[in-house]
Design a protein around this motif. Structure first.
Motif, PDB file in Angstrom:
ATOM      1  N   SER A   1       0.827  -1.205   0.000  1.00 43.64           N
ATOM      2  CA  SER A   1       0.000   0.000   0.000  1.00 43.64           C
ATOM      3  C   SER A   1       0.862   1.257   0.000  1.00 43.64           C
ATOM      4  N   VAL A   2       0.302   2.332  -0.523  1.00 46.25           N
ATOM      5  CA  VAL A   2       0.993   3.622  -0.507  1.00 46.25           C
ATOM      6  C   VAL A   2       1.216   4.076   0.932  1.00 46.25           C
ATOM      7  N   GLU A   3       0.239   3.823   1.786  1.00 40.11           N
ATOM      8  CA  GLU A   3       0.374   4.203   3.195  1.00 40.11           C
ATOM      9  C   GLU A   3       1.589   3.537   3.831  1.00 40.11           C
TER      10      GLU A   3
ATOM     11  N   HIS B   1       4.149   2.300   2.197  1.00 40.93           N
ATOM     12  CA  HIS B   1       5.310   2.831   1.494  1.00 40.93           C
ATOM     13  C   HIS B   1       5.771   4.136   2.125  1.00 40.93           C
ATOM     14  N   GLN B   2       4.832   4.986   2.499  1.00 36.88           N
ATOM     15  CA  GLN B   2       5.190   6.242   3.160  1.00 36.88           C
ATOM     16  C   GLN B   2       5.868   5.978   4.500  1.00 36.88           C
TER      17      GLN B   2
ATOM     18  N   PHE C   1       7.839  -2.648  -4.005  1.00 37.47           N
ATOM     19  CA  PHE C   1       6.391  -2.470  -4.050  1.00 37.47           C
ATOM     20  C   PHE C   1       5.811  -3.564  -4.936  1.00 37.47           C
TER      21      PHE C   1
ATOM     22  N   ASN D   1      -1.882   1.520  -8.300  1.00 40.76           N
ATOM     23  CA  ASN D   1      -1.276   1.534  -6.975  1.00 40.76           C
ATOM     24  C   ASN D   1       0.202   1.914  -7.054  1.00 40.76           C
TER      25      ASN D   1
ATOM     26  N   LEU E   1       0.688   5.622  -7.897  1.00 41.55           N
ATOM     27  CA  LEU E   1       0.477   6.469  -6.718  1.00 41.55           C
ATOM     28  C   LEU E   1       1.673   6.371  -5.773  1.00 41.55           C
ATOM     29  N   ALA E   2       2.272   5.189  -5.686  1.00 39.21           N
ATOM     30  CA  ALA E   2       3.466   5.023  -4.850  1.00 39.21           C
ATOM     31  C   ALA E   2       4.619   5.866  -5.388  1.00 39.21           C
TER      32      ALA E   2
ATOM     33  N   ALA F   1       4.201   9.391  -4.342  1.00 41.11           N
ATOM     34  CA  ALA F   1       4.605   9.553  -2.945  1.00 41.11           C
ATOM     35  C   ALA F   1       6.125   9.631  -2.838  1.00 41.11           C
ATOM     36  N   TYR F   2       6.815   8.809  -3.623  1.00 36.66           N
ATOM     37  CA  TYR F   2       8.281   8.856  -3.675  1.00 36.66           C
ATOM     38  C   TYR F   2       8.762  10.245  -4.108  1.00 36.66           C
TER      39      TYR F   2
ATOM     40  N   GLN G   1      -1.697  10.412 -12.824  1.00 35.65           N
ATOM     41  CA  GLN G   1      -1.964  10.380 -11.392  1.00 35.65           C
ATOM     42  C   GLN G   1      -3.452  10.545 -11.112  1.00 35.65           C
TER      43      GLN G   1
END
Length: 373
Positions: free
Chosen positions: A170-172, A174-175, A204, A236, A239-240, A243-244, A322
């Motif tokens: 998940s992106v969450e 990943h953050q 990921f 997904n 979006l990751a 965030a990167y 995006q």
């Protein structure tokens, strides 16, 4: 030898091509070197499932296992010795790529025992142990992105050890992984480590997301739900990557670390073998092209890209992509997909799968030791 043009184009677009496999046969037959020379391969990843397959097929390990048996080695010591020997030898094969890339590529990953995925302290201890045993600067220690893994990532990075963070869905999460990396760099700086020598990738996972969400969409069965099959994994990952970019391209926290030589934590696209035969077999490569990324592929996917992969440049960045990725997630939730539940399940299954492979490996090697004695 000349490089395959499709994979060379992928590399030129900023995607490091890594092989998701390792075995002694690959090393002894120089197959790995051939892939470096003709398929733009500049890294190797391993996991418990890969080692389980390698050590339980063929005879490449028989002589070493017999020797270890004669010396009274137990099963854990035997597995540790044969796997770290393979990884060390692969590091040596990739040493030129390591030097040529300034340390970013030429990397070989080895994972901590998956049974430690929920034990921070033991994960850190084994990560340090593996780093010392392999004793190569181009090693990456794989640590899962579980809740217990996050502080372990920080602690290991703080020791100046390079890390491949695995099982990110998940992106969450990943953050949280990026935060753990930055915290580790800050601690490493305080301890006097040279940040220029510390590298990390955030692995990921892609295809497993589509497999799980597609099954749920098919169970829902509406036309709206069925139309969204095969969209989640790529969305997904895109979006990751956004965030990167927020953290490593424009973030002030990393900016302060970059001033003293810190490296970005590159997104690595893992689980890129396509599971659904209805989808293009290069889907998770051609649709995930962007600078400063890694794509680790099983050989079947690598050869598919070499044969017919169409690389058209960056397929991730840009406001429109995006926006579409965000709309995919909104659409999934609107038809009843609980994304948090999906990601939690995938993490649990990922750890369980590697634990099962490790247990099967232990049983097989124990049988080999018993037979040798």
């Amino acid at each position: 030898m000349t490089q395959n043009p499709n994979l060379a184009a992928l590399s030129d677009a900023g995607v490091a091509v890594w092989l998701d496999d390792l075995s002694r046969d690959r090393l002894q037959t120089e197959n790995l070197q051939q892939l470096i020379d003709t398929r733009s391969v500049v890294g190797v990843t391993t996991n418990p499932s890969i080692f389980q397959a390698a050590l339980t097929s063929g005879t490449a390990y028989d002589a070493q296992v017999a020797e270890l048996a004669s010396r009274g080695a137990d099963v854990d010591a035997t597995i540790r010795t044969v796997t770290t020997d393979d990884v060390r030898n692969a590091c040596d094969v990739l040493a030129k790529a390591f030097e040529a890339s300034g340390g970013a590529d030429g990397r070989v990953s080895i994972e901590v025992d998956p049974r430690l995925a929920h034990d921070t302290e033991k994960t850190v201890l084994q990560a340090v142990e593996l780093w010392k045993i392999v004793d190569r600067p181009n090693l990456l220690i794989k640590i899962p992105a579980t809740l217990a893994g996050l502080p372990a990532i920080t602690a290991v990075i703080a020791e100046g050890i390079s890390v491949n963070v695995t099982l990110i869905f998940s992106v969450e999460r990943h953050q949280a992984v990026m935060d753990a990396y930055l915290a580790g760099l800050e601690q490493a700086r305080e301890a006097g480590h040279d940040l220029r020598k510390i590298f990390s990738v955030a692995s990921f996972f892609v295809s497993r997301v589509d497999t799980e969400i597609d099954a749920r969409l098919e169970k829902i069965g509406t036309a709206e739900a069925l139309a969204m099959r095969g969209l989640a994994g790529v969305a997904n990952a895109r979006l990751a990557y956004a965030a990167y970019q927020d953290v490593f391209e424009t973030g002030a926290r990393f900016g302060a670390l970059a001033d003293v030589g810190a490296n970005v934590q590159r997104p690595l696209w893992a689980s890129t073998g396509v599971k659904n035969p209805d989808y293009p077999d290069t889907l998770y490569v051609t649709e995930l092209v962007a600078p400063d990324t890694v794509n680790t592929m099983p050989e079947k996917t690598l050869e598919a890209v070499a044969d017919h992969g169409v690389i058209t440049g960056d397929t991730i960045t840009g406001a429109q992509r995006q926006t579409v990725a965000g709309e995919v997630f909104d659409g999934l939730e609107s038809v009843g997909i609980d994304l948090r539940e999906v990601f939690d399940l995938l993490e649990t299954e990922g750890v369980d799968k590697f634990e099962k492979s490790w247990e099967e490996l232990i049983a097989a090697v124990q049988g080999q030791l018993d037979a040798a004695r």
